[in-house]
Design a protein around this motif. Structure first.
Motif, short mmCIF file in Angstrom:
data_model
loop_
_atom_site.label_atom_id
_atom_site.label_comp_id
_atom_site.label_asym_id
_atom_site.label_seq_id
_atom_site.Cartn_x
_atom_site.Cartn_y
_atom_site.Cartn_z
N MET A 139 0.83 -1.21 0.00
CA MET A 139 0.00 0.00 0.00
C MET A 139 0.87 1.26 0.00
SD MET A 139 -3.13 -1.14 2.56
CE MET A 139 -4.24 0.21 2.15
N GLN A 165 2.16 1.95 -3.26
CA GLN A 165 1.14 2.51 -4.13
C GLN A 165 0.85 3.98 -3.79
OE1 GLN A 165 -0.46 1.06 -6.83
NE2 GLN A 165 1.08 -0.54 -6.58
N CYS A 170 0.28 5.28 -0.57
CA CYS A 170 -0.44 5.57 0.67
C CYS A 170 0.54 6.07 1.73
CB CYS A 170 -1.15 4.33 1.20
SG CYS A 170 -2.41 3.69 0.08
N ILE A 207 -2.33 5.46 6.45
CA ILE A 207 -3.10 4.21 6.38
C ILE A 207 -3.77 3.90 7.71
CG2 ILE A 207 -2.99 1.74 5.88
CD1 ILE A 207 -0.45 2.31 4.25
N GLY A 255 -5.55 5.36 2.90
CA GLY A 255 -5.51 3.91 2.82
C GLY A 255 -6.21 3.29 4.01
N PRO A 307 -9.22 3.02 -5.88
CA PRO A 307 -8.26 3.28 -4.81
C PRO A 307 -7.69 4.71 -4.82
CG PRO A 307 -7.13 2.26 -6.64
CD PRO A 307 -8.57 2.45 -7.06
N ALA A 362 -7.17 3.82 -0.76
CA ALA A 362 -6.98 2.41 -1.14
C ALA A 362 -7.48 1.55 0.01
CB ALA A 362 -5.50 2.14 -1.40
N ALA A 401 -7.68 -2.54 1.67
CA ALA A 401 -7.24 -3.93 1.61
C ALA A 401 -7.84 -4.73 2.74
CB ALA A 401 -5.72 -4.00 1.67
N THR A 432 -7.84 -6.11 -2.61
CA THR A 432 -6.51 -6.66 -2.37
C THR A 432 -6.56 -7.35 -1.02
OG1 THR A 432 -5.34 -5.03 -3.69
CG2 THR A 432 -4.13 -5.99 -1.82
N LYS A 492 -2.65 -8.88 -5.00
CA LYS A 492 -2.83 -7.46 -5.34
C LYS A 492 -3.99 -7.33 -6.30
CE LYS A 492 2.17 -6.74 -5.09
NZ LYS A 492 3.40 -6.36 -5.82
N SER A 534 -8.43 -2.75 -5.59
CA SER A 534 -8.74 -1.82 -4.50
C SER A 534 -7.52 -1.08 -3.96
CB SER A 534 -9.43 -2.56 -3.36
OG SER A 534 -8.52 -3.40 -2.71
N THR A 535 -6.33 -1.51 -4.39
CA THR A 535 -5.12 -0.80 -3.93
C THR A 535 -4.20 -0.40 -5.08
OG1 THR A 535 -3.93 -2.89 -3.67
CG2 THR A 535 -5.01 -1.99 -1.69
#
Lengths: 343, 343
Positions: B178, B181, B183, B186, B247, B271, B275, B277, B293, B334, B337-338
DNA sequence: ATGAAAGCGCTAACAC
DNA sequence: GTGTTAGCGCTTTCAT
């Protein structure tokens, strides 16, 4: 079972200079034993870590206080809720549950039935496997007077006790709702139609079509195992149909959700191009977008009804009903996946 | 158990003018009995509808060939897959399973343990209830030499046999992904952190943050029961945070999916804005959009590992391992959503 | 190759 | 209020 020794009532009897019978009676608070002795025995039992041997007691009493349950699978939300409801009733009544899965196959169902029988369960609760047509493997229970109750997936014959949802009526209501929303070409995704649940849903679907002056098109009836994967495949098949259907009614939510999702990915608008509905009110029905119109299937209630009826019978409280079907009212949950009018 | 009479080995013995011992031996194909007698006995048994009384046999042999399993709930996809894997191994080995649910409460877990003990199960498999901290209710099993194996939700103490996923590593991998990506803020939605699974996930999350030079913000750690409803409530709480997180990592898929869906309904883009997970690779993770994810949790494999290890022990094939932890490798899945980069 | 007898741990008539 | 006794159905040593 063990390698080290268990404490028995004889160990307690010896220590207290009493007979095993007195110990046994004290342990179950029999009023014929003096308060003093009872208490003494119970204290000693606790102190020595005595644990009654249910196996011996069961053999002697010819009763196990155990109810067997055979279900197709445990990984179904519906089954899990039935189990929860069932346990809340039978546990306080002094029964416990042994569960086994048939994995949708008769052979396993038969093997499970034999094990249950040999374990001398006091009653058996069954929801049939997909390919079970003949239920003679449960005859030995009947012959010995062990109650066999069916729920959800039940046999055709009516010489047994059954608990089912009003699948037919629910299906009529759901299909009619879709028609009222403007659907004219509705695909039905069905499971194994030798099973009452899927057959009734299919018939309800047909009935609603006919009632509304629509034709039953056999190309619009897809039969599969209603799994996630089958939902994806069904969506592909639906897209290949000409003319394109404007509604899909799948016999369970998992399949409906997978189908809905796949259709969306292929650019179909839900519910405008195609409305989609499922059955069961599984949590997945609220996960997809739009949320899935479905039929609420009150597993918890069903579990409680079956359990109550069974416990009454085991306690001899009810007239000995060998047969009879109890039908549980369903509820149509109209949600976004079919509601074109209020979106 | 029954009201009508069961056929016993004595009934067969009388009919065939043999002793019960010979019948018993014939029924289990003992080589010390002549082929002819064996066959005769078996035919007669079948014809008369003889069914061995497992209760009597269990009492005599001091072994039930039954394995008890206590789980928090049955309505979890993970548990269902564990059970499926478990059964495929123990059944061919001649064992069967009795399952009970603690409904996440110690008191019920204790009651279930007592029932299992009194039923003299040959082994016990446990995944702990949410509020179990003390496991002394399983001591009587240990004291009598009955193996107790834990899986997934296991006790802290290491004087027992445990099977767990690499929750910590999985959580580090997921959180790191995350962060990669993009984030930076989180939120972690955790369950009861007295449980290893949730505690390890929380610690993995923290570790990944620290490793990437990010700060652990305690306002960003939400603890609840990880249910669908809690996911919705968590989403509302998240939206009230200032600055808004980018996130959300929930410790299970059901909660993550509900949260994702609620965020979307409030206009959050997934995301891109936030995002999301989850954990477990439950079917719901593939139902939401974008797909969740998550961490693949191979329940089937875990069930098989536990079962194999247990059967080996029961058959005396393995050295008597009282303790030891087996850690199962997870896998990061993966999904949309992320994944901001390849959408 | 088969039988006799004991006993697993508990319960329930039946005694006293 | 407590003890004696038998037996639930099966397995297993020890005989023969």
């Amino acid at each position: 079972m063990s390698n080290k020794k268990h404490i028995t009532i004889y160990d307690i009897a010896r220590e207290l200079q009493l007979s095993a019978a007195t110990v046994s009676r004290s342990l179950k608070n029999s009023p014929s034993i003096s308060q003093k002795t009872r208490q003494l025995v119970q204290e000693t039992a606790t102190r020595k870590g005595y644990r009654p041997n249910a196996v011996a007691s069961n053999l002697r009493r010819q009763k196990t206080n155990t109810i067997g349950m055979i279900v197709p699978r445990l990984d179904s939300y519906f089954i899990a809720t039935v189990l929860a409801g069932f346990e809340t009733v039978i546990n306080p009544a002094g029964y416990h549950l042994i569960i086994s899965q048939s994995f949708e196959r008769v052979e396993k169902e038969i093997a499970n039935a034999i094990t249950m029988f040999n374990s001398r369960v006091d009653a058996l609760i069954v929801s049939l496997a997909a390919d079970t047509t003949d239920t003679s493997h449960f005859d030995p229970f009947i012959a010995k007077g062990v109650p066999v109750f069916y729920f959800d997936r039940v046999p055709k014959k009516d010489t047994c006790r059954k608990f089912v949802l009003d699948n037919f009526e629910a299906s009529v209501a759901l299909t009619s709702h879709m028609i009222e929303q403007g659907c004219r070409k509705i695909v039905h995704i069905s499971g194994n139609i030798t099973k009452n649940v899927y057959n009734d849903r299919l018939n309800g679907y047909k009935k609603a079509l006919v009632d509304h002056g629509l034709e039953v098109n056999h190309n619009y009836i897809i039969t599969n195992d209603l799994s996630f994967q089958s939902g994806i495949e069904a969506a592909e098949k639906i897209l290949s149909l000409n003319p394109l259907p404007d509604g899909v009614f799948a016999a369970n939510d998992m399949c409906a959700a997978a189908c809905l999702q796949t259709l969306k990915e292929k650019g179909i608008r839900i519910p405008d191009d195609i409305a989609v509905a499922g059955f069961n009110n599984d949590p997945v029905s609220r996960m997809v977008e739009p949320r899935l119109t479905t039929i609420n299937y009150p597993g918890d209630l069903m579990g409680k009804l079956v359990a109550t009826s069974l416990v009454d019978k085991l306690n001899g409280k009810s007239p000995v009903k060998i047969s009879g079907t109890q039908i549980i009212k369903s509820e149509l949950l109209k949600r976004g996946s079919t509601c074109r009018i209020n979106g």
